[in-house]
Design a protein around this motif. Structure first.
Motif, PDB file in Angstrom:
ATOM      1  N   THR A  91      -8.125 -19.854 -29.968  1.00 55.38           N
ATOM      2  CA  THR A  91      -8.062 -19.332 -28.611  1.00 55.38           C
ATOM      3  C   THR A  91      -8.039 -17.808 -28.668  1.00 55.38           C
ATOM      4  OG1 THR A  91      -6.915 -21.283 -27.766  1.00 55.38           O
ATOM      5  CG2 THR A  91      -6.699 -19.254 -26.497  1.00 55.38           C
ATOM      6  N   TYR A  92      -8.934 -17.191 -27.924  1.00 60.28           N
ATOM      7  CA  TYR A  92      -9.015 -15.726 -27.889  1.00 60.28           C
ATOM      8  C   TYR A  92      -8.985 -15.278 -26.434  1.00 60.28           C
ATOM      9  CZ  TYR A  92     -10.917 -10.987 -28.413  1.00 60.28           C
ATOM     10  OH  TYR A  92     -11.115  -9.634 -28.361  1.00 60.28           O
ATOM     11  N   GLN A  93      -8.050 -14.404 -26.116  1.00 60.05           N
ATOM     12  CA  GLN A  93      -7.843 -13.919 -24.754  1.00 60.05           C
ATOM     13  C   GLN A  93      -7.792 -15.065 -23.745  1.00 60.05           C
ATOM     14  OE1 GLN A  93     -10.748 -10.806 -23.986  1.00 60.05           O
ATOM     15  NE2 GLN A  93      -9.591  -9.309 -25.183  1.00 60.05           N
ATOM     16  N   GLY A  94      -7.036 -16.078 -24.111  1.00 61.26           N
ATOM     17  CA  GLY A  94      -6.776 -17.194 -23.209  1.00 61.26           C
ATOM     18  C   GLY A  94      -7.837 -18.272 -23.154  1.00 61.26           C
ATOM     19  N   GLN A  95      -8.922 -18.118 -23.919  1.00 57.83           N
ATOM     20  CA  GLN A  95      -9.997 -19.111 -23.902  1.00 57.83           C
ATOM     21  C   GLN A  95     -10.142 -19.793 -25.250  1.00 57.83           C
ATOM     22  OE1 GLN A  95     -13.423 -16.684 -22.300  1.00 57.83           O
ATOM     23  NE2 GLN A  95     -13.695 -18.501 -21.038  1.00 57.83           N
ATOM     24  N   LEU A  96     -10.260 -21.123 -25.236  1.00 61.05           N
ATOM     25  CA  LEU A  96     -10.572 -21.864 -26.451  1.00 61.05           C
ATOM     26  C   LEU A  96     -12.068 -21.715 -26.704  1.00 61.05           C
ATOM     27  CD1 LEU A  96      -9.973 -23.802 -28.772  1.00 61.05           C
ATOM     28  CD2 LEU A  96     -10.270 -25.709 -27.160  1.00 61.05           C
ATOM     29  N   TYR A  97     -12.402 -21.028 -27.761  1.00 60.16           N
ATOM     30  CA  TYR A  97     -13.802 -20.705 -28.020  1.00 60.16           C
ATOM     31  C   TYR A  97     -14.561 -21.804 -28.741  1.00 60.16           C
ATOM     32  CZ  TYR A  97     -14.532 -15.993 -26.298  1.00 60.16           C
ATOM     33  OH  TYR A  97     -14.735 -14.911 -25.477  1.00 60.16           O
ATOM     34  N   CYS A  98     -13.873 -22.582 -29.575  1.00 63.16           N
ATOM     35  CA  CYS A  98     -14.616 -23.538 -30.396  1.00 63.16           C
ATOM     36  C   CYS A  98     -13.713 -24.675 -30.843  1.00 63.16           C
ATOM     37  CB  CYS A  98     -15.237 -22.830 -31.608  1.00 63.16           C
ATOM     38  SG  CYS A  98     -14.096 -21.765 -32.518  1.00 63.16           S
ATOM     39  N   ALA A  99     -14.326 -25.787 -31.195  1.00 62.49           N
ATOM     40  CA  ALA A  99     -13.597 -26.988 -31.587  1.00 62.49           C
ATOM     41  C   ALA A  99     -13.131 -26.892 -33.039  1.00 62.49           C
ATOM     42  CB  ALA A  99     -14.492 -28.216 -31.420  1.00 62.49           C
ATOM     43  N   PRO A 100     -11.848 -27.057 -33.304  1.00 64.62           N
ATOM     44  CA  PRO A 100     -11.366 -27.073 -34.687  1.00 64.62           C
ATOM     45  C   PRO A 100     -12.108 -28.155 -35.491  1.00 64.62           C
ATOM     46  CG  PRO A 100      -9.530 -26.938 -33.163  1.00 64.62           C
ATOM     47  CD  PRO A 100     -10.748 -27.224 -32.334  1.00 64.62           C
ATOM     48  N   LYS A 101     -12.651 -27.754 -36.606  1.00 65.04           N
ATOM     49  CA  LYS A 101     -13.487 -28.658 -37.413  1.00 65.04           C
ATOM     50  C   LYS A 101     -12.634 -29.656 -38.199  1.00 65.04           C
ATOM     51  CE  LYS A 101     -15.382 -27.046 -41.230  1.00 65.04           C
ATOM     52  NZ  LYS A 101     -15.046 -28.044 -42.294  1.00 65.04           N
TER      53      LYS A 101
END
Length: 368
Positions: A91-101
């Motif tokens: 999560t960067y600046q409150g947004q989940l950017y990508c799915a944990p692999k």
């Protein structure tokens, strides 16, 4: 584009993508990068990035801040299934950017022969720092040291979490390196080093890591991730070992976790298909197949029971997800950690507070 740990991983990912391609009707191919970071950067610079790619925690902030990544996390149908600690790491600046692999955690790995030779049983597994110290003393005999790890944050940081600290807060927005908890943790590690019951694998024992030190018989215990199972199987197939939870510190149970995510390029012309591919690659079936092929832990909670059934001796690694903390993800933090590692090499001769004050200053200099 993936950064493969070896043939097993590359083969497993290629099969999963091929199966998805056949069922979806969308053409897809896998590139196993020889230098993932370099090839990713080249792709972005040329405005021809891979649609989907492995992305490390320490690379997330840089690519997210310059607009290279599609912040697709909220679109995932299985978003709620990922372990919260992994969601925090990406999560960067409150947004989940990508799915944990997938992910790994650190736990205590014990060499069975040394344990039995010392007259110890499963009732003696350490529950506290005091227990660990006493056992490290008892297991230090002749050419064998009680405990060994590499002298780096990626191992010693587990003690920091057990004391209630870490280098930064959970979302990597604030430096917490010189907290009282971290000073307490490094003071304990220094004590073990001074007593000679804990030695660094490389500098103290001439081994590549804790797994090598354990396998060679130079150490009776180590703190390693679940990747150690493959290392011991390949290099020391006759060595018997047991994985148990790391002992609790002053703040309770704690460990570090390590993970990558499936990044999607913002410039990708195939974003919809990329999202569907990621959902398939993070499904229960695919993650359990990856775990069987190359030893990683599934990043979704719904796969936990099946994984534990398949890996009963390794359960402490997966249970660690409930109390693990991630490594710093702030842009530039990896350089600070590298400098911290060099200072930890001299921990036996240095003051924990002095070292941590330097790390604090370096982290604060990174800015928001």
């Amino acid at each position: 584009m993936i950064g493969s740990s070896g043939d097993a991983e590359a083969t497993a990912v290629k099969k999963a993508v091929s199966d998805w391609s056949a069922s979806s009707g969308t053409k897809a191919s896998v590139v196993a990068a020889t230098d993932l970071n370099q090839q990713l950067a080249q792709g972005f610079a040329a405005k021809k990035p891979a649609d989907v790619f492995y992305l490390s925690t320490d690379a997330l902030a840089g690519y997210a801040s310059n607009g290279s990544l599609l912040p697709y996390g909220d679109l995932l149908q299985n978003k709620a299934d990922f372990y919260p600690s992994l969601v925090s790491s990406f999560t960067y600046q409150g947004q989940l950017y990508c799915a944990p692999k997938d992910f790994s955690t650190l736990q205590l790995v014990i060499r069975d022969d040394d344990w039995k030779a010392a007259g110890l049983t499963d009732k003696d597994y350490p529950k506290s720092w005091d227990d660990l110290e006493a056992l490290a003393k008892k297991l230090t005999t002749g050419k064998t040291v009680g405990l060994s790890t590499n002298g780096e944050y990626a191992r010693i940081g587990a003690f920091m979490v057990q004391a209630g600290g870490n280098l930064m807060n959970d979302d990597s927005t604030q430096a917490t390196a010189n907290s009282d908890a971290n000073v307490q943790a490094l003071t304990f590690v220094k004590k073990l080093l001074d007593e000679g019951v804990y030695k660094y694998a490389k500098e103290g024992l001439g081994e590549g890591d804790g797994g090598q030190a354990l396998g060679s018989g130079k150490a009776a215990m180590t703190i390693e991730g679940n990747w150690v199972t493959g290392e011991l199987k390949n290099d020391f197939p006759d060595v018997k070992y047991t994985v148990v939870p790391l002992p609790s510190g002053p703040a309770g149970q704690g460990t570090l976790q390590f993970s990558n995510c499936w990044g999607i390029a913002k410039d990708s012309p195939n974003q919809a298909a990329a999202l569907k591919l990621v959902e398939q690659l993070t499904s229960t079936d695919d993650q359990l197949a990856f775990s069987k092929a190359f030893g990683v832990l599934p990043s979704i909670q719904s796969a936990a029971d099946a994984w534990k059934t398949d890996n009963p001796t390794l359960v402490p690694f997966l249970d660690g997800a409930n109390y693990a903390k991630g490594v710093p993800t702030a842009k530039g933090a990896s350089d600070v950690v590298a400098d911290f590692n060099s200072q930890l090499t001299n921990l036996a001769k240095s003051g924990p507070k002095t070292i941590l004050d330097t790390v604090q200053k370096n982290l604060e200099a990174l800015g928001p």
